[in-house]
Design a protein around this motif. Structure first.
Motif, short mmCIF file in Angstrom:
data_model
loop_
_atom_site.label_atom_id
_atom_site.label_comp_id
_atom_site.label_asym_id
_atom_site.label_seq_id
_atom_site.Cartn_x
_atom_site.Cartn_y
_atom_site.Cartn_z
N HIS A 68 8.09 -25.78 10.98
CA HIS A 68 8.23 -26.54 12.22
C HIS A 68 7.80 -27.99 11.97
CE1 HIS A 68 9.02 -26.52 16.45
NE2 HIS A 68 7.84 -27.02 16.74
N SER A 111 3.33 -30.83 10.69
CA SER A 111 2.62 -29.84 11.49
C SER A 111 3.04 -28.44 11.09
CB SER A 111 2.91 -30.07 12.97
OG SER A 111 2.41 -31.32 13.37
N GLN A 112 2.16 -27.50 11.32
CA GLN A 112 2.45 -26.09 11.04
C GLN A 112 2.78 -25.85 9.57
OE1 GLN A 112 0.97 -24.88 13.93
NE2 GLN A 112 2.33 -23.18 13.55
N GLY A 149 -2.21 -25.64 10.67
CA GLY A 149 -1.30 -24.87 11.51
C GLY A 149 -2.05 -23.96 12.46
N ASP A 151 -1.63 -20.26 14.57
CA ASP A 151 -0.88 -19.01 14.65
C ASP A 151 -0.54 -18.72 16.12
OD1 ASP A 151 0.30 -16.60 13.99
OD2 ASP A 151 -1.60 -15.53 13.83
N VAL A 162 6.24 -20.78 14.31
CA VAL A 162 5.10 -20.93 15.21
C VAL A 162 3.89 -20.13 14.75
CG1 VAL A 162 6.47 -21.57 17.23
CG2 VAL A 162 6.01 -19.17 16.77
N SER A 163 3.80 -19.90 13.44
CA SER A 163 2.68 -19.16 12.88
C SER A 163 2.32 -19.73 11.51
CB SER A 163 3.04 -17.67 12.74
OG SER A 163 1.92 -16.94 12.30
N VAL A 164 1.22 -19.28 10.97
CA VAL A 164 0.79 -19.63 9.61
C VAL A 164 0.21 -18.39 8.95
CG1 VAL A 164 0.38 -22.07 10.08
CG2 VAL A 164 -1.46 -20.43 10.43
#
Length: 182
Positions: A68, A111-112, A149, A151, A162-164
């Motif tokens: 992202h 980001s992320q 990031g 989660d 939208v997670s790590v």
């Protein structure tokens, strides 16, 4: 207004505390915050006020990711200076007798950041630049690393935008290990 509030809080802290302000600044802002819009403005205003500024730059790292906001990472990213531009900053500060004011390197590969492997690549690149700045005579004190990031979906997956796949502790451990290697 937010800047004034932050500065008032900073006055209550130790002299080693920093306030890092991202984005573009006008001359009025530079006079108030002694941050940079343009290096020339920082030099001119600090000489006018008779103070030694703390200068920092944001490097545009080559490290790129596909997560992202990955489109804003890498050489074609929107933010930061290239290494060539940073060398020009060093030369200008050196010419003005202000190279000792260059103390901070900021970078953000996006980001992320999905994995610690990608994080390690970006931190390694920034740490090499930081070390080179020290070698060139800058009085570096801070390397500011962006990109932690979150989660958001709880999947702990590098494949989700939208997670790590790491924890904050793992993130910090990778940063420390990679910087120590430099």
């Amino acid at each position: 207004m937010e800047l004034l509030l932050a500065m008032s809080c900073l006055c209550k802290c130790s002299s080693e505390s920093l306030l890092i302000c991202n984005g573009f600044k006008d001359v009025e802002y530079v006079e108030l915050a002694l941050q940079e819009e343009e290096l020339d403005s920082v030099i001119d205003v600090s000489m006018k006020l008779g103070v030694r500024p703390v200068v920092g730059v944001r490097v545009k790292p080559r490290t790129k990711h596909s997560g992202h906001f990955g489109a804003t990472s890498g050489e074609k990213g929107n933010f930061g200076l290239t290494t060539t531009q940073i060398v020009r900053v060093v030369r200008k500060l050196e010419q003005c007798g202000m190279l000792d004011c260059f103390k901070l390197l900021h970078f953000h590969i996006g980001s992320q950041i999905p994995t610690t492997e990608l994080l390690a690549d970006g931190v390694g690149e920034a740490a090499q630049i930081y070390c080179e700045l020290v070698r060139l005579g800058a009085s570096m004190k801070v390397i500011d690393i962006g990109g932690v990031g979150i989660d958001y979906d709880g999947s702990k997956s590098a494949s989700s935008d939208v997670s790590v796949s790491y924890t904050l502790d793992e993130y910090a451990m990778v940063v420390v290990q990679v910087v120590k290697l430099q």
